[in-house]
Design a protein around this motif. Structure first.
Motif, PDB file in Angstrom:
ATOM      1  N   TYR A   1       0.661  -1.211   0.063  1.00 40.95           N
ATOM      2  CA  TYR A   1      -0.045  -0.024  -0.045  1.00 40.95           C
ATOM      3  C   TYR A   1       0.901   1.027  -0.166  1.00 40.95           C
ATOM      4  O   TYR A   1       0.658   2.057  -0.642  1.00 40.95           O
ATOM      5  CB  TYR A   1      -0.957   0.049   1.183  1.00 40.95           C
ATOM      6  CG  TYR A   1      -2.299  -0.774   0.897  1.00 40.95           C
ATOM      7  CD1 TYR A   1      -3.365   0.177   0.818  1.00 40.95           C
ATOM      8  CD2 TYR A   1      -2.512  -2.058   0.786  1.00 40.95           C
ATOM      9  CE1 TYR A   1      -4.580  -0.367   0.472  1.00 40.95           C
ATOM     10  CE2 TYR A   1      -3.629  -2.692   0.597  1.00 40.95           C
ATOM     11  CZ  TYR A   1      -4.708  -1.849   0.630  1.00 40.95           C
ATOM     12  OH  TYR A   1      -5.989  -2.352   0.447  1.00 40.95           O
ATOM     13  N   LEU A   2       1.838   1.356   0.900  1.00 37.13           N
ATOM     14  CA  LEU A   2       2.944   2.366   1.100  1.00 37.13           C
ATOM     15  C   LEU A   2       3.488   2.712  -0.484  1.00 37.13           C
ATOM     16  O   LEU A   2       3.387   3.772  -1.026  1.00 37.13           O
ATOM     17  CB  LEU A   2       3.825   2.018   1.983  1.00 37.13           C
ATOM     18  CG  LEU A   2       4.573   3.368   2.596  1.00 37.13           C
ATOM     19  CD1 LEU A   2       3.632   4.393   3.168  1.00 37.13           C
ATOM     20  CD2 LEU A   2       5.590   2.625   3.417  1.00 37.13           C
ATOM     21  N   GLU A   3       3.949   1.506  -1.065  1.00 37.83           N
ATOM     22  CA  GLU A   3       4.463   1.616  -2.516  1.00 37.83           C
ATOM     23  C   GLU A   3       3.600   2.165  -3.369  1.00 37.83           C
ATOM     24  O   GLU A   3       3.875   3.081  -4.446  1.00 37.83           O
ATOM     25  CB  GLU A   3       5.073   0.092  -3.047  1.00 37.83           C
ATOM     26  CG  GLU A   3       5.628   0.337  -4.335  1.00 37.83           C
ATOM     27  CD  GLU A   3       6.268  -1.013  -4.893  1.00 37.83           C
ATOM     28  OE1 GLU A   3       6.848  -1.172  -5.825  1.00 37.83           O
ATOM     29  OE2 GLU A   3       5.874  -2.263  -4.062  1.00 37.83           O
ATOM     30  N   ASN A   4       2.324   1.710  -3.605  1.00 33.30           N
ATOM     31  CA  ASN A   4       1.379   2.200  -4.560  1.00 33.30           C
ATOM     32  C   ASN A   4       0.657   3.547  -4.348  1.00 33.30           C
ATOM     33  O   ASN A   4       0.674   4.156  -5.175  1.00 33.30           O
ATOM     34  CB  ASN A   4       0.130   1.259  -4.376  1.00 33.30           C
ATOM     35  CG  ASN A   4       0.355  -0.452  -4.900  1.00 33.30           C
ATOM     36  OD1 ASN A   4       1.467  -0.347  -5.780  1.00 33.30           O
ATOM     37  ND2 ASN A   4      -0.456  -1.181  -4.547  1.00 33.30           N
ATOM     38  N   ALA A   5       0.942   3.950  -3.063  1.00 32.82           N
ATOM     39  CA  ALA A   5       0.418   5.349  -2.893  1.00 32.82           C
ATOM     40  C   ALA A   5       1.330   6.185  -2.927  1.00 32.82           C
ATOM     41  O   ALA A   5       1.084   7.620  -3.203  1.00 32.82           O
ATOM     42  CB  ALA A   5      -0.314   5.382  -1.157  1.00 32.82           C
ATOM     43  N   CYS A   6       2.703   6.040  -2.618  1.00 36.84           N
ATOM     44  CA  CYS A   6       3.673   7.045  -2.562  1.00 36.84           C
ATOM     45  C   CYS A   6       4.834   6.979  -3.731  1.00 36.84           C
ATOM     46  O   CYS A   6       5.499   8.068  -3.746  1.00 36.84           O
ATOM     47  CB  CYS A   6       4.466   6.760  -1.015  1.00 36.84           C
ATOM     48  SG  CYS A   6       3.151   7.006  -0.070  1.00 36.84           S
TER      49      CYS A   6
END
Length: 194
Positions: free
Chosen positions: A175-180
């Motif tokens: 999620y962090l990778e996809n969002a940031c």
């Protein structure tokens, strides 16, 4: 005063004014484009940070190990519901805050129980440090509400909640990778040929 001399002075002043006018025009500040007001460049991480196989494997292995201790299969901390009523531009900020909650309230307390928990905690802390200037662009009301619900659920579930949070570190990572991270730019067929 001689009319010819007067005319020459006037024409010289006029030529000087005409020569300097374009310079004045180009030196004035231009208004910002309206289309870029929603960009939050402080909420972006480099894609290659997430491509390092070592830390990805450590995070996923730790999550898999913790899932063996998770007796509660009904609840979940990290999933799409976190984004309810949150603008896409604020997803990275939200995930940064979720990461902080997991590192502070879970990983820092389970260093002894799980091997590599400290290493994974350091990685997530490093990412949050890189995002330290990231601020929300939209309303914080729903954002804070979603985070508060997550914290309440974590407290309510106690030790099992901590195991569950560690078991979802792989989801947090994704999620962090996809969002940031910015999506890679698509290249056209003509660019690929060159």
């Amino acid at each position: 005063m001689n009319p010819v001399l007067k005319w020459m002075r006037f024409s010289f002043a006029w030529m000087l004014f005409c020569a300097c006018l374009p310079l004045l025009f180009f030196a004035s500040p231009l208004p910002l484009k309206e289309g870029h007001t929603h960009a939050n460049h402080s909420c972006v991480l480099e894609k290659d940070i997430f491509q390092r196989a070592y830390i990805r494997n450590r995070t996923y292995t730790l999550a898999k190990l913790a899932r063996f201790s998770d007796a509660d299969t009904d609840n979940r901390f990290i999933r799409q519901h976190l984004y309810t009523n949150i603008q896409k531009e604020d997803h990275c900020y939200l995930m940064m805050r979720v990461t902080d909650i997991v590192v502070t309230n879970v990983l820092s307390k389970l260093k002894e129980q799980y091997p590599s928990a400290q290493e994974v905690a350091f990685f997530f802390t490093h990412l949050n440090t890189k995002l330290s200037d990231c601020k929300p662009l939209g309303s914080q009301e729903h954002l804070e509400k979603n985070l508060e619900e997550m914290k309440d659920k974590l407290i309510k579930l106690g030790e099992n909640g901590k195991n569950k949070a560690v078991g979802e570190l792989d989801l947090l990572f994704d999620y962090l990778e996809n969002a940031c991270t910015e999506a890679p730019k698509k290249t056209s067929k003509s660019e690929k040929k060159n």
